[in-house]
Design a protein around this motif. Structure first.
Motif, PDB file in Angstrom:
ATOM      1  N   SER A  92       0.449  -1.613   0.137  1.00 27.86           N
ATOM      2  CA  SER A  92      -0.236   0.022  -0.356  1.00 27.86           C
ATOM      3  C   SER A  92       1.244   1.348   0.066  1.00 27.86           C
ATOM      4  N   SER A 134      -3.942   1.240  -4.068  1.00 21.87           N
ATOM      5  CA  SER A 134      -3.490   1.194  -2.202  1.00 21.87           C
ATOM      6  C   SER A 134      -4.237   1.362  -1.697  1.00 21.87           C
ATOM      7  N   CYS A 191      -5.485  -1.960  -0.101  1.00 21.66           N
ATOM      8  CA  CYS A 191      -4.184  -3.002   0.510  1.00 21.66           C
ATOM      9  C   CYS A 191      -4.071  -2.658   1.930  1.00 21.66           C
ATOM     10  N   VAL A 192      -4.119  -1.521   1.961  1.00 22.04           N
ATOM     11  CA  VAL A 192      -4.444  -1.310   2.901  1.00 22.04           C
ATOM     12  C   VAL A 192      -5.556  -1.069   3.721  1.00 22.04           C
TER      13      VAL A 192
END
Length: 167
Positions: free
Chosen positions: A71, A105, A108-109
């Motif tokens: 991320s 991103s 992903c986080v």
């Protein structure tokens, strides 16, 4: 337009800084005498143990580590691509590639924080001698920053999707 551009750049840099702090800092799960993150467990601020493959749930920890790192990297790449597109795109075109990478991103986080939320107890049960004292705690500021970074990267990704290059 220059003010809007400055706001978007500051917002993106803030998102990246939040991701860096959430990934690196040792405060995902905290108590009176311990700190836990996705890298190590520190009891009494002196006895720090790295999270390694001796744990039963190490694959869960590795998933959180990998997605947080990914991320952060994707957020930085999105910023570099934004700067490149700022000078390369024709007037009226959208920052679609920047938006896609920033939304990846964001994903992903979100995955990392969700896995940690769901499997936190399992991670702590991986080594009962070390983690017995860490069961009574609460989520720390790094964990909260990860969720704030999720919101920031999501909003940033949508801003890039909507943003058109104008004069």
């Amino acid at each position: 337009m220059l003010v809007l551009l400055a706001f978007i750049i500051i917002f993106h840099i803030t998102s990246a800084a939040l991701l860096f702090v959430a990934t690196i800092d040792n405060a995902w799960w905290v108590g009176e005498e311990f700190f836990v993150d996705v890298w190590r467990v520190c009891v009494n601020n002196t006895n720090c143990t790295e999270l390694d493959d001796t744990m039963q749930e190490f694959s869960t920890v590795q998933a959180v580590q990998a997605t947080m790192i990914l991320s952060t990297i994707l957020c930085c790449i999105a910023f570099l691509i934004f700067v490149l597109q700022l000078f390369r795109l024709k007037q009226g075109e959208r920052f679609v590639l920047t938006s896609i990478i920033q939304l990846m991103s964001c994903l992903c986080v979100m995955v990392a924080a969700s896995i940690y939320t769901d499997r936190r107890k399992d991670i702590h049960d991986g080594n009962p001698q070390l983690y017995a004292s860490t069961l009574d705690g609460s989520y720390g500021y790094s964990f909260i920053l990860a969720w704030v970074a999720f919101a920031f990267t999501f909003i940033s990704g949508l801003m890039y999707l909507i943003l058109r290059k104008r004069k």
